[in-house]
Every structure is written in structure tokens, then in C-alpha cells.
Design a protein around this motif. Sequence first.
Motif, PDB file in Angstrom:
ATOM      1  N   THR A   9      41.173  27.389  57.286  1.00  0.00           N
ATOM      2  CA  THR A   9      41.177  28.012  55.960  1.00  0.00           C
ATOM      3  C   THR A   9      40.054  29.034  55.826  1.00  0.00           C
ATOM      4  O   THR A   9      40.236  30.112  55.231  1.00  0.00           O
ATOM      5  CB  THR A   9      41.035  26.930  54.883  1.00  0.00           C
ATOM      6  OG1 THR A   9      42.061  25.955  55.042  1.00  0.00           O
ATOM      7  CG2 THR A   9      41.110  27.535  53.498  1.00  0.00           C
ATOM      8  N   THR A  10      38.895  28.703  56.388  1.00  0.00           N
ATOM      9  CA  THR A  10      37.762  29.631  56.315  1.00  0.00           C
ATOM     10  C   THR A  10      38.062  30.939  57.034  1.00  0.00           C
ATOM     11  O   THR A  10      37.817  32.044  56.507  1.00  0.00           O
ATOM     12  CB  THR A  10      36.515  28.969  56.914  1.00  0.00           C
ATOM     13  OG1 THR A  10      36.260  27.735  56.242  1.00  0.00           O
ATOM     14  CG2 THR A  10      35.304  29.863  56.782  1.00  0.00           C
ATOM     15  N   SER A  11      38.565  30.852  58.245  1.00  0.00           N
ATOM     16  CA  SER A  11      38.881  32.067  59.004  1.00  0.00           C
ATOM     17  C   SER A  11      39.998  32.862  58.343  1.00  0.00           C
ATOM     18  O   SER A  11      40.002  34.106  58.359  1.00  0.00           O
ATOM     19  CB  SER A  11      39.278  31.687  60.433  1.00  0.00           C
ATOM     20  OG  SER A  11      40.410  30.820  60.421  1.00  0.00           O
ATOM     21  N   GLY A  12      40.952  32.169  57.721  1.00  0.00           N
ATOM     22  CA  GLY A  12      42.020  32.883  57.021  1.00  0.00           C
ATOM     23  C   GLY A  12      41.491  33.654  55.819  1.00  0.00           C
ATOM     24  O   GLY A  12      41.944  34.772  55.542  1.00  0.00           O
ATOM     25  N   LEU A  13      40.520  33.105  55.099  1.00  0.00           N
ATOM     26  CA  LEU A  13      39.933  33.817  53.964  1.00  0.00           C
ATOM     27  C   LEU A  13      39.139  35.033  54.417  1.00  0.00           C
ATOM     28  O   LEU A  13      39.127  36.075  53.731  1.00  0.00           O
ATOM     29  CB  LEU A  13      39.046  32.874  53.158  1.00  0.00           C
ATOM     30  CG  LEU A  13      39.788  31.764  52.393  1.00  0.00           C
ATOM     31  CD1 LEU A  13      38.791  30.824  51.729  1.00  0.00           C
ATOM     32  CD2 LEU A  13      40.732  32.376  51.348  1.00  0.00           C
ATOM     33  N   GLN A  33      41.756  37.722  55.083  1.00  0.00           N
ATOM     34  CA  GLN A  33      42.351  38.270  53.865  1.00  0.00           C
ATOM     35  C   GLN A  33      41.422  39.240  53.142  1.00  0.00           C
ATOM     36  O   GLN A  33      41.890  40.064  52.343  1.00  0.00           O
ATOM     37  CB  GLN A  33      42.721  37.138  52.915  1.00  0.00           C
ATOM     38  CG  GLN A  33      43.833  36.230  53.416  1.00  0.00           C
ATOM     39  CD  GLN A  33      44.113  35.078  52.475  1.00  0.00           C
ATOM     40  OE1 GLN A  33      43.560  35.018  51.372  1.00  0.00           O
ATOM     41  NE2 GLN A  33      44.988  34.171  52.897  1.00  0.00           N
ATOM     42  N   ALA A  34      40.115  39.162  53.397  1.00  0.00           N
ATOM     43  CA  ALA A  34      39.179  40.043  52.693  1.00  0.00           C
ATOM     44  C   ALA A  34      39.385  41.504  53.071  1.00  0.00           C
ATOM     45  O   ALA A  34      39.237  42.401  52.225  1.00  0.00           O
ATOM     46  CB  ALA A  34      37.737  39.624  53.003  1.00  0.00           C
ATOM     47  N   GLY A  35      39.734  41.804  54.308  1.00  0.00           N
ATOM     48  CA  GLY A  35      39.928  43.187  54.730  1.00  0.00           C
ATOM     49  C   GLY A  35      39.772  43.323  56.226  1.00  0.00           C
ATOM     50  O   GLY A  35      39.048  42.539  56.864  1.00  0.00           O
ATOM     51  N   PRO A  86      42.739  26.012  40.865  1.00  0.00           N
ATOM     52  CA  PRO A  86      42.472  27.221  41.662  1.00  0.00           C
ATOM     53  C   PRO A  86      40.977  27.518  41.763  1.00  0.00           C
ATOM     54  O   PRO A  86      40.213  27.244  40.838  1.00  0.00           O
ATOM     55  CB  PRO A  86      43.197  28.322  40.883  1.00  0.00           C
ATOM     56  CG  PRO A  86      43.232  27.813  39.478  1.00  0.00           C
ATOM     57  CD  PRO A  86      43.358  26.334  39.566  1.00  0.00           C
ATOM     58  N   VAL A  87      40.584  28.058  42.918  1.00  0.00           N
ATOM     59  CA  VAL A  87      39.191  28.450  43.169  1.00  0.00           C
ATOM     60  C   VAL A  87      39.186  29.878  43.702  1.00  0.00           C
ATOM     61  O   VAL A  87      40.210  30.373  44.187  1.00  0.00           O
ATOM     62  CB  VAL A  87      38.513  27.501  44.189  1.00  0.00           C
ATOM     63  CG1 VAL A  87      38.399  26.092  43.616  1.00  0.00           C
ATOM     64  CG2 VAL A  87      39.261  27.482  45.504  1.00  0.00           C
ATOM     65  N   PRO A  88      38.059  30.595  43.615  1.00  0.00           N
ATOM     66  CA  PRO A  88      37.984  31.964  44.129  1.00  0.00           C
ATOM     67  C   PRO A  88      38.216  32.002  45.647  1.00  0.00           C
ATOM     68  O   PRO A  88      37.854  31.061  46.361  1.00  0.00           O
ATOM     69  CB  PRO A  88      36.566  32.407  43.776  1.00  0.00           C
ATOM     70  CG  PRO A  88      36.147  31.510  42.664  1.00  0.00           C
ATOM     71  CD  PRO A  88      36.809  30.210  42.922  1.00  0.00           C
ATOM     72  N   PRO A  89      38.796  33.090  46.156  1.00  0.00           N
ATOM     73  CA  PRO A  89      39.070  33.193  47.603  1.00  0.00           C
ATOM     74  C   PRO A  89      37.813  33.578  48.396  1.00  0.00           C
ATOM     75  O   PRO A  89      37.751  34.624  49.049  1.00  0.00           O
ATOM     76  CB  PRO A  89      40.135  34.285  47.681  1.00  0.00           C
ATOM     77  CG  PRO A  89      39.858  35.154  46.509  1.00  0.00           C
ATOM     78  CD  PRO A  89      39.367  34.247  45.430  1.00  0.00           C
TER      79      PRO A  89
END
Length: 518
Positions: free
Chosen positions: A220-224, A227-229, A278-281
Amino acid sequence: MLQRDVTREVTTVRPPEFSRSERMRVLVAAAVGSVVVGYAAVAAVLALVSATATYADFSTSGVLSASAPAWLAAHHVPLRFDAGQLGVLPLLPTALLMLLVGRTAAGTADRLGLYEPLQARGVVLSIAGSHAVVGGTIALLMGDGVVRATPAVAFFGCAAVSGLAATIGVARRCGLVEVVFDKLDPVALHGLRAGFMALFALVSVGALAVAAGLATSWPTTSGLFAQAGPSFGVGLGVLLLCLGYLPNAIIAGFSYVAGAGFSLGGVEVSPLRFVGGPVPPVPLLAAMPENTAVWTPAVLVGAAAVGVLVGWICRKVSDRPTSRVRAVLVAAITAGVGSLVLAATAGGRLAGGAFDPVTVPAGLLALLVVLWVLVPGALVAWLAGNRVKAAAADGAAGFAEPDYESDDEAADTDVVFEDDELTDQFEQLEVVGADEFEVEEGLEDDDYYDEDSYDEEDFEDDDPEDVGEDVAEDVDIDDEDVADEEEPAAESDEDLDAEFDEMLGMEPEEDLDGKPER
């Protein structure tokens, strides 16, 4: 017992003499330097992010103007936007700024040769005053722009953070630590140190919890991050954001393992209660648990283990159990106050959105920390500490049985008493030789011969003739009676023979002349 007094010569070095103008110049340089260096560090970070961002418009004036609110945020001054207030600020920039200010204050104290507690106020006031003036001026210049700050809050907030950092920097050099520690007794001082150790241990347990959460949710950490850019600048900016808020996350993890938990908007997370949402990405938030589990309350064992550790540390503070418990109480209060301050700085408002506010319950956390340290710590310190040996009920048990290695050693060793009254009686009997004769009933202690009552110095200067006269007076001898006494007359041979015959039972015979014949 002879005691030797050892004196240690202390070489004192006189501090360098400075004139009033030179001293003022050093203090101004330290105050301005701490502000300029801190502002330059913030601008350098923003310049790095702007230069590596894909669509960012990099300019020197833009970086310098954007550094002003960032510098206030580093002093933990809340910022206001049109959408709301940003009160949950990253703690890593604040810690680095305090480290910079502390080093500057310590260097200034060394340069001026300060060594007394009252001399530290010049350094602290100059640095805190300069930060307060610059912070208030920045808040006034920001006015009603996009990012705003309250001038009074900026003034006192910058003064408090920089003043605390400067005080920590000069505390040891100017003897402030010794002044505080000298006012505490050894038990309270030991408890104070144990309290700081307990606070550090609890924060370390919280850091382990955050690390375990990131490790178990690494996909999940690497996926976020992805997704940032795709650009390097965006990834660097997200990484710096996570590093800046890492101390906040550690404090939240500390509150979680202590049982108080934390909340992010409508999401509540604690070992005994879980409310999802929900929490911030943000990749750092991937360490939060996604649901509750049966084994979740087991994390409270870490806080209990810290309390046991505090009790084990305080078990040798004193032989009295109450003193050991008092040391644990001081440690619990110290850890509770520290956790209260940390929790108060870790949370805040988050712009009034769906994730507002971020809360770490400071009061509940402080109470739980006090209980986790006090209850198991007091039990361990009470039971595991040294105990004073109870005196025996009968007189025979009052003697301490020495441990001899041989019979000869036991014969040459005097008897040791545990009871002071028995010891005094034994010493009196030993002086008068009570083992050789029976003391008559009713004999007073003053009638005993006490060798300590005679001093050899009393006879050193006495004349021998005077001593003879004193002896004659003591035995009550009269010279005239001695002169009148006569020696008994010597007995004749015949008288001796008659006494001899009487002893043998024989009667003397008489001769012709009428005299006895033998």
C-alpha cells in the motif's frame, strides 16, 4: 577509625574579559545568525523541491516569499487559509530548528566564557527576542494574503520555541542543570532520570509500532508513492512530507500502544476501539491498522513492560520500600508530563475538511502513562528491593552468628551483638572482668574499675615523694604506730623442744637435779 581528608585542587580559568560593546556585538551576531541560518535552511529545502518539480515555476523571489510561512511553521505557529486553519504541523523541522538554535546558543556561551546561571539570560533573551520580532514582522507583512498568521501568536510562538532551544543549549555550560539537580534529594533525582528513560522507552515502542505497520503494509505504501506522480520532484516532495510528519506519526503510535489511541477526522484507532473511514492518500498513513483484530490489545504489553523496567531500576534506590515507591511516583509524573507536551504538539486542525481534526488525546495519554509506570513499577520496586532484616524476638537471637572459616579464627574473634543495649552491657562486664568473679548484687556501676577514667598524663608530672605521701594517706598508715611496734623476742632451744614434744604427744622426763630430761 582514622579518616583521611583528601583535598582536590581545582584550577579555575578566568573567562576572557569583554567590553560592553564587544559583548553586545557577540550577542547580536548570535541572534541574527540563528534567524538567518534557519531561514536559509528552509529556503534551501523549498528551492530543492521547486527545482525538481515538473510543473513548478522556480524563481528566487518566489522561494524567498514562500519561505516566510514555512519558517513560521518550523516555529510551530499555526497558519490560516481560506479553507481553514493548518494546526497539525510537522515536528521534524521544529526539532531541527531547535537543534540549530541550541548549538548557536552554546557556541555563544563558550565564546563569552559564561559559567554562571544568571549569565545565561543575556544569550537566551537576545535569541528569543530576535526570533519573536522577526516572526511578528512576518505575520504582519503577510496581511490578508493566501497564507496568514496571527501576529501575536507568531510573536510569542517564535519566542517560546527559540527561547526553549537556547535555554537547553546553555543549560550545562552555565550550570543550570546543577542548580535544578541540587534542589532534589537523591530519591527524587533517581526518579526523574527513570521518568525520562520511561518516556524515551515508550516513544521507542511507538516507533516500533509505526515501523511494523509500514512493513506489513508495504504494498500500500509503494502504491501511494506511485499515485503521487511519475516525476522525481513529486516523489521527493512526498518523501519530504512523510519525513517531516514522521515524529507526529511516532507520537501517535506511542499513544496507540499506551491505550489512548488517536483520531483522524471520523477515524478512531485504539487497541480497544476502532472506527474506520477515509484517510488522506499519504504513504505514511499506510501504517494505520485497517481493521480491528483479536490480538490488538496485546500491544499494551509494551507499556506494562516499561513500567516493570522503571520498578526494576528503582529497586536499589533505598532500603525503605516507601522511598522506592516515591522514586517510581516521580518517574511516573515525569513521564506523564512529557507525554502531555508531546501529544499537545502532535495534533491540530487540518483545514476544516473531512480529515479535520487530527487528535492525540493529551490528557488521557498522560493519565494512562502515569498508571502504566506507577502500578507495575511500584509493585516491582516494593517486592524486588532490599529489605531491612527484622530483629529477633528473644535475646538469644539478638546475636549475629559470624561465619568463620576455621576454629582458630572463631576463637580469636569477639562476639558481635545486633542489640546496642546488649553491646553496652557486655563492654561494661568486659572492663571489670566479670568472667572471673561474681558481681555482688546491688553493686553500682560507679564502683567498677574503669581504666578509661585514669589518664596517664595525670601522673607524668607528679613528684615521686608526692606520690608516696598520697599512697600513705590512702592506706591510712600512722608513722607513730609503726615506731611503737617491737619485734617479737626470739624463742630459746628448750622452748622449741618442748613445743616439739607436745606436737608428738610425749611427756618430758626429769633428771636428778629436777630438770626435765629428753
